[in-house]
Design an enzyme around this catalytic site. Structure first.
Site, PDB file in Angstrom:
ATOM      1  N   GLU A 260       0.824  -1.197   0.000  1.00  0.00           N
ATOM      2  CA  GLU A 260       0.000   0.000   0.000  1.00  0.00           C
ATOM      3  C   GLU A 260       0.871   1.266   0.000  1.00  0.00           C
ATOM      4  O   GLU A 260       1.815   1.375   0.782  1.00  0.00           O
ATOM      5  CB  GLU A 260      -0.923  -0.025   1.229  1.00  0.00           C
ATOM      6  CG  GLU A 260      -1.815   1.190   1.384  1.00  0.00           C
ATOM      7  CD  GLU A 260      -2.694   1.442   0.167  1.00  0.00           C
ATOM      8  OE1 GLU A 260      -3.260   0.478  -0.379  1.00  0.00           O
ATOM      9  OE2 GLU A 260      -2.817   2.609  -0.245  1.00  0.00           O
ATOM     10  N   THR A 304      -6.218   2.519  -5.103  1.00  0.00           N
ATOM     11  CA  THR A 304      -5.929   1.097  -4.878  1.00  0.00           C
ATOM     12  C   THR A 304      -6.679   0.203  -5.871  1.00  0.00           C
ATOM     13  O   THR A 304      -6.116  -0.735  -6.446  1.00  0.00           O
ATOM     14  CB  THR A 304      -6.318   0.693  -3.442  1.00  0.00           C
ATOM     15  OG1 THR A 304      -5.546   1.450  -2.526  1.00  0.00           O
ATOM     16  CG2 THR A 304      -6.070  -0.784  -3.201  1.00  0.00           C
ATOM     17  N   HIS A 420      -0.809   3.313   4.972  1.00  0.00           N
ATOM     18  CA  HIS A 420      -1.815   4.126   4.285  1.00  0.00           C
ATOM     19  C   HIS A 420      -1.892   5.471   4.978  1.00  0.00           C
ATOM     20  O   HIS A 420      -1.813   5.535   6.209  1.00  0.00           O
ATOM     21  CB  HIS A 420      -3.168   3.409   4.344  1.00  0.00           C
ATOM     22  CG  HIS A 420      -4.198   3.982   3.416  1.00  0.00           C
ATOM     23  ND1 HIS A 420      -4.699   5.250   3.561  1.00  0.00           N
ATOM     24  CD2 HIS A 420      -4.802   3.462   2.326  1.00  0.00           C
ATOM     25  CE1 HIS A 420      -5.572   5.480   2.601  1.00  0.00           C
ATOM     26  NE2 HIS A 420      -5.652   4.413   1.835  1.00  0.00           N
ATOM     27  N   ASP A 481       1.322   0.166  -4.992  1.00  0.00           N
ATOM     28  CA  ASP A 481       0.140   0.496  -5.794  1.00  0.00           C
ATOM     29  C   ASP A 481       0.113   1.927  -6.305  1.00  0.00           C
ATOM     30  O   ASP A 481      -0.357   2.196  -7.397  1.00  0.00           O
ATOM     31  CB  ASP A 481      -1.164   0.132  -5.057  1.00  0.00           C
ATOM     32  CG  ASP A 481      -1.433   0.983  -3.815  1.00  0.00           C
ATOM     33  OD1 ASP A 481      -0.476   1.566  -3.263  1.00  0.00           O
ATOM     34  OD2 ASP A 481      -2.613   1.038  -3.395  1.00  0.00           O
ATOM     35  N   HIS A 482       0.622   2.880  -5.510  1.00  0.00           N
ATOM     36  CA  HIS A 482       0.629   4.286  -5.939  1.00  0.00           C
ATOM     37  C   HIS A 482       1.426   5.092  -4.930  1.00  0.00           C
ATOM     38  O   HIS A 482       1.912   4.546  -3.951  1.00  0.00           O
ATOM     39  CB  HIS A 482      -0.793   4.842  -6.086  1.00  0.00           C
ATOM     40  CG  HIS A 482      -1.661   4.591  -4.875  1.00  0.00           C
ATOM     41  ND1 HIS A 482      -1.466   5.231  -3.682  1.00  0.00           N
ATOM     42  CD2 HIS A 482      -2.688   3.736  -4.672  1.00  0.00           C
ATOM     43  CE1 HIS A 482      -2.355   4.795  -2.790  1.00  0.00           C
ATOM     44  NE2 HIS A 482      -3.098   3.867  -3.375  1.00  0.00           N
TER      45      HIS A 482
HETATM   46 MN    MN Z   1      -3.802   2.210  -2.189  1.00  0.00          MN
END
Ligand code: MN
Length: 709
Positions: A260, A304, A420, A481-482
């Site tokens: 994440e 996500t 996160h 993911d980013h």
């Molecule tokens: Mn994410």
């Protein structure tokens, strides 16, 4: 106006009657919302919005009765509307108790299938508190019987219209309030429970109907010639696999780990003399890991879920929201779990948040996942969770008791959540030997702490893979993911990562979109690849490693291990990065252009360079465009690749994952559990303080699991 007067107005006028039933219905709704729905209401403002959410529709609907002249029919219609509102609410409560989700129009239309899927009988889902659903009707009935409510004979059309206006106004006001608390709520929905939380059941149902109607409109205009154009495009731009890598990891299990918000700059970064992610760093340069250092995320507003979509399907997310939530319930997918099913694979997702988030419950069935282990499969002590779900160390540790029962070969996806934003981490989870930065931006300081924690969780998981021997027949794919830190943080972050804040440019921001991508497999020889690629390219890359051909599929990505890799990437906003050019935005030659190797702005291009740039840019923009047409018009339902069996989503029921797996154990079983002649959970070691005196969470499946929502 005194109380007597109000009471007499409520009981003797038609408008008074509407107000009475609206008050009673709203009270009923509020009680039910707290008792039965888990809406995650946090601040007082959200409570107030929720309380007001049922009012508008109740008034609007019942007002229809005001237009009717004959008093008995008029009051009857008003009561009927109240009854319909109640029935909708009640149906949602029953459905929610079983599925932890709300009723969509699609589900209602398939009501036969739903009652089958209920598993338990509807009766057993009833609760004594359900008396509340008829309580207000009893009150009203008694008031009628005692002649307290007197039917008003006179009808007033202007009053009826006024009440409709008040109803509409209340709905609008509610939507406005919702927008202040949660901007873009309806345009960028990622969870049905958010829509219900802010706007109530009625607005949610109408919203869902409109959304469904728009989707089917788009579907009706679907055009085979468009599909053919798309097939020609992906076919023409298909990049052949390399013989060197094809099938290298054939028939192996695949474990894909979604890191994440994890950015590439964390790799090999040191803070106060210590590596932030020592384990990932060692894996990154490991002797069996192929790593990429020019790999970019390509997510849009779906974040996500966009990353998941690209990895599963090699098509892009949509430009204005999340594909999972907008289209995921209805679209046809040709994704990893179903492609691998043709080669004997079973599949699962492990994720410690509620199953409805990003509409995963629906999408995973449409992707063909056998099992989805969501929040209810994990331990749930107060400090087991953080922000977006189960803490990463617990996610991995508590997953083994399920994973070891999967029939091999399996495809298993782990979605981590601890790293996160806002990157909070309990004191007990912090490593005393790792000291983070001391900038005045708390988000940045926190980011390194949660990334460090995630790294420790991965080490524990890999230790288990080694001890259990699973590592020998498993290919592990790891990706970020980013971004985690964004534009507003880069000025402060720059010196931490050895950059100059004063010269920070759009090019630097584009570079920050790099995320890790690593493939570990014992048949692979470690190397760090420099060609440019992104999340869209993952699916063809790993399928080729597994010995699965992709030429017949409509995929917008290209194998990153090809002999002649594509070597460019396009972001969801149109920015293109190729070996020579970084083109900011989707305006091609009119964009700001930088030299990718140096980050220097380019002001002059030769004719030949212009042609090269235009050609790449055109292909990049076209792939976004064609992907959008493919997905928004759901064209894959007309296209079945050779050897592909379309998904039958109705065969999956994520309520009983564990028992479905256990049943298979009694026959010939290829699970790790069967091969090991017993459990491997004892091989898992974690230093997670939460589990210190609760090792049974790792070794034993909760006997109460079946009754959990
Ligand atoms: Mn994410």
């Amino acid at each position: 106006m005194n109380w007597q007067k109000i009471k007499s107005q409520l009981l003797t006028t038609r408008v008074g009657f509407i107000i009475l039933i609206t008050i009673l219905f709203s009270l009923k709704y509020i009680v039910v919302a707290y008792l039965d729905f888990n809406l995650g209401i946090s601040d007082p403002w959200q409570h107030i919005i929720m309380w007001t959410s049922p009012i508008g529709f109740s008034i609007l609907l019942s007002s229809l009765g005001l237009f009717i002249k004959r008093p008995k029919i008029s009051y009857g219609v008003m009561l009927l509307c109240d009854l319909l509102n109640t029935a909708l609410l009640f149906a949602n409560v029953i459905y929610y108790r079983q599925f932890t989700d709300f009723l969509t129009i699609k589900t209602m239309l398939n009501v036969g299938k739903v009652s089958q899927g209920l598993g338990k009988s509807a009766m057993s889902l009833l609760d004594t508190s359900d008396i509340i659903f008829i309580l207000d009707f009893i009150i009203i009935l008694l008031l009628f019987l005692a002649h307290k409510i007197k039917l008003q004979e006179k009808k007033s059309n202007s009053l009826a219209s006024l009440m409709c206006m008040i109803g509409l106004f209340s709905i609008t006001l509610n939507l406005f309030l919702a927008e202040t608390s949660r901007p873009r709520l309806l345009r960028n929905t990622f969870d049905r429970s958010y829509v219900v939380k802010y706007t109530g059941i009625n607005t949610f149902t109408i919203y869902d109907a409109i959304k469904g109607f728009n989707t089917s409109e788009a579907n009706n205009t679907a055009n085979m010639s468009e599909l053919n154009k798309i097939i020609n495009f992906t076919d023409k731009n298909y990049v052949p696999y390399s013989k060197k890598y094809f099938g290298k990891e054939a028939n192996k299990n695949v474990i894909i780990i979604h890191l994440e918000s994890f950015q590439q700059f964390l790799i090999n970064l040191k803070i106060n003399g210590k590596e932030v992610t020592p384990f990932l760093n060692s894996l990154y340069r490991g002797k069996h890991t192929i790593s990429f250092d020019n790999f970019y995320h390509q997510v849009g507003l779906g974040r996500t879920s966009d990353a998941e979509n690209m990895l599963e399907t090699s098509t892009f997310g949509i430009p204005d929201g999340s594909l999972f939530t907008s289209l995921g319930s209805n679209n046809t997918f040709e994704g990893t779990p179903q492609i691998l099913r043709q080669f004997g694979y079973t599949s699962a997702v492990f994720h410690g948040n509620t199953g409805t988030f990003w509409n995963r419950n629906d999408v995973y069935k449409n992707l063909g996942y056998n099992y989805f282990f969501d929040k209810k499969y994990w331990s749930n002590n107060a400090d087991d969770n953080l922000g977006y779900g189960i803490k990463d160390k617990l996610l991995f540790a508590e997953s083994i008791k399920y994973l070891e029962h999967m029939q091999q070969p399996f495809f298993a996806k782990y979605i981590t959540v601890t790293n996160h934003i806002p990157f909070d981490l309990d004191q007990e989870n912090r490593d005393p030997n790792f000291k983070t930065t001391d900038t005045d931006d708390k988000t940045i300081n926190n980011y390194f702490l949660t990334a460090h924690y995630l790294d420790q969780a991965l080490r524990e998981f890999f230790n288990y893979l080694n001890r259990s021997g699973l590592i020998k027949n498993t290919m592990v794919v790891i990706y970020g993911d980013h971004y985690g830190l964004s534009n507003s943080e880069y000025q402060t972050l720059a010196p931490v990562i050895g950059k100059d804040a004063s010269t920070w440019s759009e090019f630097d921001t584009a570079t920050m979109q790099k995320v890790p991508f690593m493939i570990y497999g014992q048949n692979l020889t470690g190397e760090i690849k420099h060609n440019i690629g992104g999340e869209i390219d993952v699916l063809p890359t790993i399928l080729h490693l597994l010995g699965v051909k992709t030429k017949d599929y409509i995929q917008f990505g290209a194998d990153l291990l090809a002999d002649k890799p594509r070597d460019w990437v396009v972001f969801r906003n149109g920015t293109v990065i190729s070996k020579n050019y970084t083109i900011i935005g989707d305006k091609g030659l009119k964009s700001d252009i930088y030299q990718t190797a140096t980050g220097k702005a380019i002001t002059y291009l030769t004719k030949k360079q212009k042609a090269e740039l235009t050609s790449i840019n055109n292909q990049a923009q076209k792939s976004l465009k064609y992907s959008d047409i493919l997905n928004t018009k759901n064209l894959l339902r007309y296209y079945v690749p050779k050897g592909f069996v379309p998904v039958d989503p109705t065969q999956f029921d994520y309520q009983n994952n564990y028992w479905e797996m256990i049943q298979l154990e009694s026959r010939y079983s290829s699970s790790l559990y069967a091969k090991n002649h017993g459990t491997t959970t004892k091989l898992y070691q974690t230093d997670a303080p939460e589990l210190k005196n609760r090792q049974s969470e790792i070794t034993t499946v909760d006997s109460d699991l079946k009754n959990k929502q």
